[in-house]
Design an enzyme around this catalytic site. Structure first.
Site, PDB file in Angstrom:
ATOM      1  N   LYS A 246       0.872  -1.176   0.000  1.00 27.44           N
ATOM      2  CA  LYS A 246       0.000   0.000   0.000  1.00 27.44           C
ATOM      3  C   LYS A 246       0.909   1.226   0.000  1.00 27.44           C
ATOM      4  O   LYS A 246       1.613   1.480   0.973  1.00 27.44           O
ATOM      5  CB  LYS A 246      -0.920   0.029   1.217  1.00 27.44           C
ATOM      6  CG  LYS A 246      -1.921   1.176   1.131  1.00 27.44           C
ATOM      7  CD  LYS A 246      -2.840   1.250   2.309  1.00 27.44           C
ATOM      8  CE  LYS A 246      -3.934   2.278   2.044  1.00 27.44           C
ATOM      9  NZ  LYS A 246      -3.431   3.590   1.604  1.00 27.44           N
ATOM     10  N   PHE A 334      -0.728  -1.823 -10.638  1.00 25.48           N
ATOM     11  CA  PHE A 334      -1.234  -3.027  -9.983  1.00 25.48           C
ATOM     12  C   PHE A 334      -2.515  -3.583 -10.600  1.00 25.48           C
ATOM     13  O   PHE A 334      -3.032  -4.597 -10.129  1.00 25.48           O
ATOM     14  CB  PHE A 334      -1.438  -2.818  -8.477  1.00 25.48           C
ATOM     15  CG  PHE A 334      -2.116  -1.532  -8.084  1.00 25.48           C
ATOM     16  CD1 PHE A 334      -3.459  -1.325  -8.342  1.00 25.48           C
ATOM     17  CD2 PHE A 334      -1.393  -0.536  -7.452  1.00 25.48           C
ATOM     18  CE1 PHE A 334      -4.082  -0.148  -7.965  1.00 25.48           C
ATOM     19  CE2 PHE A 334      -2.007   0.652  -7.075  1.00 25.48           C
ATOM     20  CZ  PHE A 334      -3.361   0.850  -7.332  1.00 25.48           C
TER      21      PHE A 334
END
Length: 544
Positions: A246, A334
């Site tokens: 993250k 991603f």
């Protein structure tokens, strides 16, 4: 449709408290609407002017509205401001002022929905040295031709807060009911097209037209979002998980076709010119026509820098080249949404990941796939040691659901609860901060309306208070004593100790020990926490 009919519908909806009744009213209105009016009608009822993907902005703030109404009503500007402060609502204030204007000799022509939208387009596209005067001229004409009731909703549309409570869920169900199609089909088409107005036209044609909707290049879709959660809870639901870093950066959506590349921010604003180095990196990393989802981070000596460094580049509009070396940005990709004419949002995430790895040579974010909680925890600790915020946990079988904050993506961060809320008001500071806003009123979202849930006054450095003042000073729509209220455009990320039930705020909840974490320039007001999710947080916290 005459604009007075639209205003009458809004007035009726404003007095209806229940979602079911609202949906029924809107359904009947949509069913009877003429086809050319339908997309505009839907956007206007949701308090929007342009499609969600559009780069056009009306660029009208409180000052334009107040100056135009003062001219039309034959008042000075201070009288308009006093009326707004008394009413606490610019729309109601404009309605009162135009009601008095009716006794003057203004020549008026009836407004139609299409003409109002056409004038909004003119305002949005007016540029150049005389643009502000030209915009004011058009706004004056609109208010000059408006009845008092029409003026209420014209002002609110211009200021981006219609206050009738029609959210995306209500409109989705109304469209489905009006044209006899499933709400699920409407939702899926909306996720791909990112414009409920256009989706309604397709719904009128039937389910086959809705099912055929595809993602289009250079029409950005909303980004899939994550909720807070735990590794253990996710593994109870799924045999194995995909874990990724993250990042403490800024989300992007990258579009490429035949060498033409454009980059969009989390708010779907085009930022191609602000980060040309990142655009060039991604363009060189793939030979395909493609839409990618990822996050840009700032890096120095191999370590990520805080979020604010990325924002400096995203905000920059001039002298970009001289700042490229000063702040080095790196993209991390991603997800993949579209490739070579094929929409991928319905594919499982693990299949999209395979397609991503084949299509993009560099900058693909690292990933761990595991069903072992200890292994995922070790990956999490490694992410923190490398300077990242934590990890994302994703369900390998999940599709890509634009704009949805569902259970398929979970964020894992150190135990500090944070929440994103809209800034809707403030109080002036005291002492050396007397010329700055000192505390801020924050709101969550519920069915398209912003509902107050907290204030925040701690966590601000002097620089952050100054930055907040610059962002908000031109968005004041009313004031009363030391309190001011804003056009809702700014989002704060706020940390808190716990959520409490509270009769002091309309939402019924309040944050205990709130403190500012950061100003979220990258997020729009439509992305703030919903009242439903606050209730979920409260229930989860109460059960532990």
């Amino acid at each position: 449709m005459d604009f007075t009919e639209f205003a009458t519908i809004c007035s009726r909806l404003e007095d209806v408290p229940g979602r079911i009744d609202m949906t029924s009213i809107v359904r009947d209105v949509l069913e009877a609407a003429d086809e050319p009016d339908l997309p505009v009608l839907i956007r206007f009822l949701m308090g929007r002017i342009f499609p969600d993907w559009s780069q056009e902005k009306i660029g009208i703030g409180p000052n334009h509205v107040y100056d135009a109404v003062a001219y039309v009503a034959g008042k000075d500007r201070d009288a308009v401001v006093r009326e707004v402060n008394t009413a606490g609502d610019p729309g109601r204030a404009v309605e009162h002022l135009l009601a008095r204007k009716e006794q003057t000799s203004f020549f008026t022509t009836p407004l139609t929905l299409g003409e109002v939208y056409g004038d909004f387009v003119v305002i949005a596209r007016t540029e150049g040295s005389r643009s502000q005067k030209e915009k004011l001229r058009v706004v004056r004409r609109l208010f000059g031709n408006a009845s008092p009731l029409e003026g209420r909703y014209l002002a609110r549309l211009m200021l981006g807060e219609l206050r009738i409570g029609i959210g995306e869920g209500t409109m989705r169900d109304a469209v489905a009911g009006a044209f006899g199609v499933s709400a699920e089909l409407v939702e899926h088409a909306y996720q791909a097209a990112n414009d409920l107005g256009e989706v309604a036209l397709l719904a009128r044609k039937g389910p086959d037209a809705l099912a055929a909707v595809q993602v289009e290049l250079f029409r950005p879709v909303k980004m899939m979002l994550a909720k807070q959660g735990t590794i253990a809870a996710m593994l109870e639901e799924t045999e194995y998980l995909a874990a990724e870093y993250k990042y403490d950066g800024t989300r992007f959506q990258f579009h490429k076709k035949d060498g033409v590349c454009r980059m969009y921010s989390r708010k779907l604003e085009e930022v191609t010119d602000a980060i040309p180095d990142v655009v060039a990196m991604l363009a060189a990393a793939t030979s395909h026509d493609i839409i990618l989802d990822g996050e840009v981070i700032a890096v120095k000596d191999g370590r990520p820098l805080p979020f604010q460094y990325v924002l400096r580049r995203f905000r920059r509009k001039h002298d970009v080249a001289s700042h490229i070396e000063e702040i080095s940005l790196v993209p991390n990709v991603f997800d993949i949404i579209w490739i070579d004419g094929e929409t991928l949002i319905d594919l499982p995430f693990e299949e999209r990941r395979k397609r991503l790895e084949k299509a993009v040579e560099d900058f693909v974010a690292p990933q761990l796939v595991s069903g072992d909680a200890g292994e995922i925890e070790a990956f999490y600790r490694g992410a923190l040691e490398e300077g990242h915020e934590g990890i994302m946990i994703k369900v390998p079988s999940s599709g890509y659901t634009p704009g949805v904050r569902g259970k398929d993506w979970i964020k894992i961060k150190p135990a500090v609860d944070t929440i994103d809320l809209a800034v809707i008001g403030a109080e002036w500071g005291e002492g050396r901060r007397a010329n700055l806003f000192g505390s801020f009123l924050l709101a969550c979202i519920h069915e398209g309306e912003l509902i107050p849930v907290s204030k925040v006054a701690t966590g601000f450095s002097d620089d952050m208070l100054a930055e907040a003042y610059e962002l908000l000073k031109d968005k004041v729509i009313s004031s009363k004593g030391k309190t001011v209220y804003f056009e809702p455009e700014v989002v704060f990320e706020v940390g808190y100790a716990e959520i409490q039930k509270s009769p002091n705020y309309e939402g019924g909840y309040a944050l205990r020990f709130p403190r500012l974490i950061r100003i979220r320039d990258d997020k729009g007001v439509d992305e703030v926490e919903s009242l439903a999710l606050i209730k979920e947080r409260f229930a989860r916290q109460s059960s532990t």
